[in-house]
Enzyme design. Sequence first.
Site, short mmCIF file in Angstrom:
data_model
loop_
_atom_site.label_atom_id
_atom_site.label_comp_id
_atom_site.label_asym_id
_atom_site.label_seq_id
_atom_site.Cartn_x
_atom_site.Cartn_y
_atom_site.Cartn_z
N GLY A 1 50.07 42.45 39.53
CA GLY A 1 50.63 43.96 39.07
C GLY A 1 49.20 44.66 38.76
N GLU B 1 30.51 40.35 40.82
CA GLU B 1 30.90 39.41 39.70
C GLU B 1 29.51 38.73 39.06
OE1 GLU B 1 33.34 36.66 41.46
OE2 GLU B 1 34.96 37.87 41.85
#
Length: 100
Positions: A12, A46
């Site tokens: 989500g 990242e």
Amino acid sequence: MKTVIDYILDGGKEIWPAIEEAIEQSNIAVVVVSQNYHFSPWCLNELVKILECRKKGGLILLPIFWGIEARELRKPSSPFVENIGQGEEGFKQENLHQVQ
């Protein structure tokens, strides 16, 4: 010890904010550098975040070189170094500061 892998993040959530949060909350980051690592904008983004957190003093970075010699990273003329950020339609051209 908790391991965070991007495909197990909560579906989500937006993926990048979740990855940033996981990096910020980490004590240790293990970065596996492979022959194609530097072609991925995701991997480089990242790594930039990991290096920012490391610079702030709260993160230990453990690089693992998989199929690449660490000495290749020290040579500016090596194919690995010359091609950093060239993946996905010239990522290097759009985000040169991150590639550096």
